[in-house]
Design a protein around this motif. Structure first.
Motif, PDB file in Angstrom:
ATOM      1  N   LYS A   7      27.170   6.227  17.871  1.00 15.25           N
ATOM      2  CA  LYS A   7      27.918   5.325  16.992  1.00 15.25           C
ATOM      3  C   LYS A   7      29.293   5.011  17.571  1.00 15.25           C
ATOM      4  O   LYS A   7      29.818   3.906  17.404  1.00 15.25           O
ATOM      5  CB  LYS A   7      28.055   5.939  15.601  1.00 15.25           C
ATOM      6  N   ALA A   8      29.882   5.995  18.263  1.00 10.20           N
ATOM      7  CA  ALA A   8      31.174   5.752  18.910  1.00 10.20           C
ATOM      8  C   ALA A   8      31.006   4.773  20.070  1.00 10.20           C
ATOM      9  O   ALA A   8      31.887   3.960  20.352  1.00 10.20           O
ATOM     10  CB  ALA A   8      31.762   7.069  19.407  1.00 10.20           C
ATOM     11  N   PHE A   9      29.843   4.845  20.724  1.00 11.53           N
ATOM     12  CA  PHE A   9      29.555   3.937  21.841  1.00 11.53           C
ATOM     13  C   PHE A   9      29.318   2.519  21.344  1.00 11.53           C
ATOM     14  O   PHE A   9      29.806   1.550  21.931  1.00 11.53           O
ATOM     15  CB  PHE A   9      28.322   4.439  22.597  1.00 11.53           C
ATOM     16  N   ASP A  10      28.559   2.382  20.241  1.00 13.51           N
ATOM     17  CA  ASP A  10      28.272   1.071  19.663  1.00 13.51           C
ATOM     18  C   ASP A  10      28.078   1.243  18.160  1.00 13.51           C
ATOM     19  O   ASP A  10      27.033   1.706  17.710  1.00 13.51           O
ATOM     20  CB  ASP A  10      27.020   0.476  20.308  1.00 13.51           C
ATOM     21  N   LYS A  11      29.105   0.869  17.395  1.00 10.84           N
ATOM     22  CA  LYS A  11      29.071   1.111  15.940  1.00 10.84           C
ATOM     23  C   LYS A  11      27.992   0.300  15.232  1.00 10.84           C
ATOM     24  O   LYS A  11      27.626   0.603  14.091  1.00 10.84           O
ATOM     25  CB  LYS A  11      30.433   0.809  15.322  1.00 10.84           C
ATOM     26  N   HIS A  12      27.469  -0.732  15.883  1.00 11.61           N
ATOM     27  CA  HIS A  12      26.436  -1.557  15.261  1.00 11.61           C
ATOM     28  C   HIS A  12      25.016  -1.104  15.638  1.00 11.61           C
ATOM     29  O   HIS A  12      24.041  -1.721  15.213  1.00 11.61           O
ATOM     30  CB  HIS A  12      26.606  -3.012  15.682  1.00 11.61           C
ATOM     31  N   LEU A  13      24.911  -0.051  16.419  1.00 11.36           N
ATOM     32  CA  LEU A  13      23.600   0.401  16.887  1.00 11.36           C
ATOM     33  C   LEU A  13      22.808   1.039  15.748  1.00 11.36           C
ATOM     34  O   LEU A  13      23.249   2.021  15.144  1.00 11.36           O
ATOM     35  CB  LEU A  13      23.784   1.428  18.013  1.00 11.36           C
ATOM     36  N   PRO A  14      21.613   0.508  15.427  1.00  6.33           N
ATOM     37  CA  PRO A  14      20.786   1.122  14.382  1.00  6.33           C
ATOM     38  C   PRO A  14      20.289   2.504  14.829  1.00  6.33           C
ATOM     39  O   PRO A  14      19.823   2.660  15.961  1.00  6.33           O
ATOM     40  CB  PRO A  14      19.610   0.142  14.246  1.00  6.33           C
ATOM     41  N   LEU A  15      20.392   3.477  13.945  1.00  2.39           N
ATOM     42  CA  LEU A  15      19.932   4.835  14.247  1.00  2.39           C
ATOM     43  C   LEU A  15      19.007   5.312  13.135  1.00  2.39           C
ATOM     44  O   LEU A  15      19.207   5.021  11.961  1.00  2.39           O
ATOM     45  CB  LEU A  15      21.121   5.798  14.375  1.00  2.39           C
ATOM     46  N   GLU A  16      18.010   6.083  13.527  1.00  2.00           N
ATOM     47  CA  GLU A  16      17.052   6.624  12.564  1.00  2.00           C
ATOM     48  C   GLU A  16      16.682   8.038  12.986  1.00  2.00           C
ATOM     49  O   GLU A  16      16.363   8.290  14.151  1.00  2.00           O
ATOM     50  CB  GLU A  16      15.808   5.731  12.535  1.00  2.00           C
TER      51      GLU A  16
END
Length: 214
Positions: free
Chosen positions: A161-170
Motif C-alpha cells: 500500500k505504501a508502494f501504490d495506495k490504489h493497489l487492490p489487495l485481497e
C-alpha cells in the motif's frame, strides 16, 4: 504571373518543410507510425493527465500528441521484437521529434527502461485488431500472489500500500500441503504481460510475488 509563381513556390517549400520536419503516420498506412519513444515514471505518478485521469506508472498507458483518448495502440521495439498494448490517456511527448511517451511499466516490457529513449513502431488498433491482440486476455484475470503467515501478510500488505495506495489487495486463508497459510493477492490485471510488468517493479523493492490467474 511572377507573383503567382512565387506563391506556388512558397507553398511547395512550406509543404516540403512540414513533411520533412514532422514525424507523421506512414502514407501507406494511416494506422502506423515509426519514431522515437520515451517514458515517464515516479515524478509524474499520481498527477492528473490531460484526459483527467491520474497517471499511474504501473499501468499500460501512454501519451500521444494527436490520437484520441482511449485509443488502443500496439507499440513494438524492433531492436528486441518486444511489444505491448497501451491505452492513450495523456498528451505528449513535447521533446524533439518523439512520437509517444509510455508508462514506466510499459518501458520495462519494451526493454527500453535503462536507455530512456528507443525507436519504436506504433500501430493503432481497431476493434478487430484489438480482439486478436487480446484474445487470451480476461478482465482482471491475473493477480500477483504471495503465501505467508498472518504477520508476514500484514507486513507485506502495508508495504504494498505504501508502494501504490490504489493497489487492490485481497487476503484469504488457504491450506497448502496441509498447512494453513494466508494468500495475499495484489492487483487485478487484464493480461499476464501487464501483471509481470508490475511484478518487475515490485521486485526492485523486494515485494514481488508470483503471477497467477485470479
Amino acid at each position: 504571373m511572377k507573383n503567382d509563381r512565387k506563391c506556388i513556390l512558397l507553398t511547395v517549400i512550406i509543404f516540403l518543410f512540414i513533411g520533412v520536419s514532422q514525424p507523421t503516420f506512414a502514407q501507406s498506412n494511416d494506422k502506423t507510425q515509426v519514431g522515437a519513444a520515451s517514458w515517464y515514471g515516479s515524478k509524474y505518478h499520481g498527477r492528473k493527465t490531460s484526459s483527467g485521469e491520474r497517471y499511474n506508472k504501473n499501468e499500460m498507458t501512454a501519451a500521444h500528441k494527436t490520437l484520441p483518448f482511449g485509443t488502443m495502440v500496439k507499440v513494438t521495439n524492433p531492436a528486441n521484437d518486444k511489444s505491448v498494448i497501451l491505452r492513450i490517456n495523456d498528451r505528449g511527448p513535447f521533446v524533439g521529434k518523439r512520437i509517444i511517451d509510455v508508462s514506466e511499466a510499459a518501458a520495462r516490457k519494451l526493454g527500453m527502461h535503462s536507455e530512456g529513449v528507443a525507436k519504436v513502431k506504433v500501430e493503432v488498433l481497431d476493434k478487430s485488431d484489438l480482439a486478436a491482440a487480446t484474445a487470451e486476455a480476461k478482465p482482471g484475470a491475473y493477480t500477483i500472489q504471495t503465501a505467508a503467515n498472518h504477520q508476514q501478510a500484514e507486513a507485506l500488505s502495508r508495504k504494498l500500500k505504501a508502494f501504490d495506495k490504489h493497489l487492490p489487495l485481497e487476503m484469504a486463508e488457504e491450506r497448502v500441503n496441509g498447512r494453513k497459510v494466508v494468500l495475499l493477492k495484489a492487483g487485478r490485471f487484464n493480461s499476464r504481460n501487464e501483471a509481470e510488468a508490475f511484478n518487475e517493479l515490485l521486485e526492485e523493492e523486494g515485494l514481488a510475488g508470483k503471477v497467477s490467474e485470479a
